[in-house]
Design a protein around this motif. Sequence first.
Motif, PDB file in Angstrom:
ATOM      1  N   MET A   1      51.741  71.687 -62.997  1.00  0.00           N
ATOM      2  CA  MET A   1      52.284  71.664 -64.346  1.00  0.00           C
ATOM      3  C   MET A   1      51.184  71.433 -65.365  1.00  0.00           C
ATOM      4  O   MET A   1      50.059  71.118 -65.017  1.00  0.00           O
ATOM      5  CB  MET A   1      53.349  70.555 -64.483  1.00  0.00           C
ATOM      6  CG  MET A   1      54.641  70.828 -63.733  1.00  0.00           C
ATOM      7  SD  MET A   1      55.845  69.532 -64.023  1.00  0.00           S
ATOM      8  CE  MET A   1      56.166  69.730 -65.783  1.00  0.00           C
ATOM      9  N   GLN A 108      58.853  69.899 -70.677  1.00  0.00           N
ATOM     10  CA  GLN A 108      58.932  70.449 -69.325  1.00  0.00           C
ATOM     11  C   GLN A 108      59.520  69.475 -68.311  1.00  0.00           C
ATOM     12  O   GLN A 108      60.214  69.885 -67.376  1.00  0.00           O
ATOM     13  CB  GLN A 108      57.541  70.878 -68.859  1.00  0.00           C
ATOM     14  CG  GLN A 108      56.900  71.948 -69.713  1.00  0.00           C
ATOM     15  CD  GLN A 108      55.488  72.253 -69.256  1.00  0.00           C
ATOM     16  OE1 GLN A 108      55.164  72.167 -68.071  1.00  0.00           O
ATOM     17  NE2 GLN A 108      54.623  72.590 -70.191  1.00  0.00           N
ATOM     18  N   GLN A 109      59.211  68.195 -68.452  1.00  0.00           N
ATOM     19  CA  GLN A 109      59.637  67.199 -67.460  1.00  0.00           C
ATOM     20  C   GLN A 109      60.053  65.924 -68.170  1.00  0.00           C
ATOM     21  O   GLN A 109      59.439  65.518 -69.156  1.00  0.00           O
ATOM     22  CB  GLN A 109      58.513  66.898 -66.459  1.00  0.00           C
ATOM     23  CG  GLN A 109      58.893  65.884 -65.369  1.00  0.00           C
ATOM     24  CD  GLN A 109      57.701  65.479 -64.496  1.00  0.00           C
ATOM     25  OE1 GLN A 109      56.546  65.673 -64.880  1.00  0.00           O
ATOM     26  NE2 GLN A 109      57.975  64.903 -63.339  1.00  0.00           N
ATOM     27  N   THR A 145      63.045  63.822 -63.392  1.00  0.00           N
ATOM     28  CA  THR A 145      62.651  62.989 -62.262  1.00  0.00           C
ATOM     29  C   THR A 145      63.245  61.614 -62.514  1.00  0.00           C
ATOM     30  O   THR A 145      62.861  60.932 -63.472  1.00  0.00           O
ATOM     31  CB  THR A 145      61.119  62.874 -62.140  1.00  0.00           C
ATOM     32  OG1 THR A 145      60.547  64.185 -62.059  1.00  0.00           O
ATOM     33  CG2 THR A 145      60.739  62.059 -60.912  1.00  0.00           C
ATOM     34  N   HIS A 226      53.945  66.342 -61.457  1.00  0.00           N
ATOM     35  CA  HIS A 226      53.947  66.657 -60.034  1.00  0.00           C
ATOM     36  C   HIS A 226      55.099  67.613 -59.724  1.00  0.00           C
ATOM     37  O   HIS A 226      56.261  67.277 -59.907  1.00  0.00           O
ATOM     38  CB  HIS A 226      54.092  65.371 -59.217  1.00  0.00           C
ATOM     39  CG  HIS A 226      53.625  65.502 -57.797  1.00  0.00           C
ATOM     40  ND1 HIS A 226      54.215  66.377 -56.909  1.00  0.00           N
ATOM     41  CD2 HIS A 226      52.627  64.876 -57.119  1.00  0.00           C
ATOM     42  CE1 HIS A 226      53.598  66.277 -55.739  1.00  0.00           C
ATOM     43  NE2 HIS A 226      52.631  65.388 -55.847  1.00  0.00           N
ATOM     44  N   GLN A 227      54.771  68.789 -59.224  1.00  0.00           N
ATOM     45  CA  GLN A 227      55.770  69.828 -58.981  1.00  0.00           C
ATOM     46  C   GLN A 227      56.867  69.357 -58.026  1.00  0.00           C
ATOM     47  O   GLN A 227      58.056  69.655 -58.212  1.00  0.00           O
ATOM     48  CB  GLN A 227      55.092  71.077 -58.415  1.00  0.00           C
ATOM     49  CG  GLN A 227      55.939  72.340 -58.491  1.00  0.00           C
ATOM     50  CD  GLN A 227      56.084  72.874 -59.910  1.00  0.00           C
ATOM     51  OE1 GLN A 227      55.195  72.676 -60.743  1.00  0.00           O
ATOM     52  NE2 GLN A 227      57.201  73.531 -60.190  1.00  0.00           N
ATOM     53  N   ASN A 228      56.501  68.617 -56.995  1.00  0.00           N
ATOM     54  CA  ASN A 228      57.478  68.182 -56.001  1.00  0.00           C
ATOM     55  C   ASN A 228      58.423  67.098 -56.516  1.00  0.00           C
ATOM     56  O   ASN A 228      59.386  66.742 -55.833  1.00  0.00           O
ATOM     57  CB  ASN A 228      56.773  67.675 -54.736  1.00  0.00           C
ATOM     58  CG  ASN A 228      56.087  68.790 -53.969  1.00  0.00           C
ATOM     59  OD1 ASN A 228      56.456  69.961 -54.107  1.00  0.00           O
ATOM     60  ND2 ASN A 228      55.085  68.447 -53.183  1.00  0.00           N
ATOM     61  N   LEU A 230      60.029  67.379 -59.452  1.00  0.00           N
ATOM     62  CA  LEU A 230      60.963  67.969 -60.401  1.00  0.00           C
ATOM     63  C   LEU A 230      62.374  68.039 -59.830  1.00  0.00           C
ATOM     64  O   LEU A 230      62.576  68.385 -58.656  1.00  0.00           O
ATOM     65  CB  LEU A 230      60.495  69.370 -60.799  1.00  0.00           C
ATOM     66  CG  LEU A 230      59.101  69.465 -61.428  1.00  0.00           C
ATOM     67  CD1 LEU A 230      58.816  70.904 -61.835  1.00  0.00           C
ATOM     68  CD2 LEU A 230      58.964  68.525 -62.613  1.00  0.00           C
TER      69      LEU A 230
END
Length: 288
Positions: A1, A108-109, A145, A226-228, A230
């Motif tokens: 990201m 985004q997150q 998250t 961290h992509q994992n 999300l």
Amino acid sequence: MSDGRVLIVGATGHVGSQVAKLLLQKGRPVRVMVRREGTSIHGATGDLQYVLGDLSDPASLRRAVTDVDIIVSSANSIIPSGKTLSVKRINDSGYENLIAAAEEAGVQQFVQSSVPKHPMEQTVPELAGKRLIEQRLQSSSIASTIIRNPAFMDVWLVMSGARQLIGPDPHATTRRPYNFMRVWQSITGDFVVKHGILLAPGGSQQGSVFISTRDVAQMMAGTVGHQNALNRIIEAGGPEWITWAEVAELLAKKIDRNVRTLPIPAWFAGIGQSIVQPIMPFAANVRI
């Protein structure tokens, strides 16, 4: 990201201040939202911006989220900052304002501090409010998250008579300048060291899945970008359960003296909640 700027909401609190410093140490650009001019995070250095914002002020939130890629929020209503705030205003309309602003800005997150599920959570305003926030985030267009952290041992053990565990952090919950905190700790703060007594809400065989604020801060900071992480709910702590009697045994070894538990029945805590509710709503926010 993206390695873009992170906005931290609740940044001057016990967890949020640690998250800010951890991200700055990693070289992340950080913006922190504060309610008052001149408020700052003790010991924070790096690419750090301060922005004035309030969960009850949508316009200020839109300004705060401008050019932000990720939001980390640990803002809560356990002890609201300001007489006009309440559990409902923070967890309901306040977070609705924040998430709506984040969606509009293309964040985004969204990393959110929450709480584990509990069968009686609807009777505790803060726990019920956290569940509403989770639901709103899961229906959002933003990747979320959610980190469900159990009771903070460096808060609840201090409030149970072990003031020596408070630590030096000036942003610690138990260092906040509220009369209730000061009075309670002046009465019970040294029970463990001076009298060998640990207050045990619910009885000696009751307890919790405790965790430290530092561990939660590291988890929150670690999920940023961290992509994992999300669209995940992360259960922090446990599943081991430690009783108040076991806590007393550990403290006894630490201070080299006998420590016994002093049970606080649930009915007694309920009466106390009812008594303080009219004059100190934040003190009655969580029923022990």
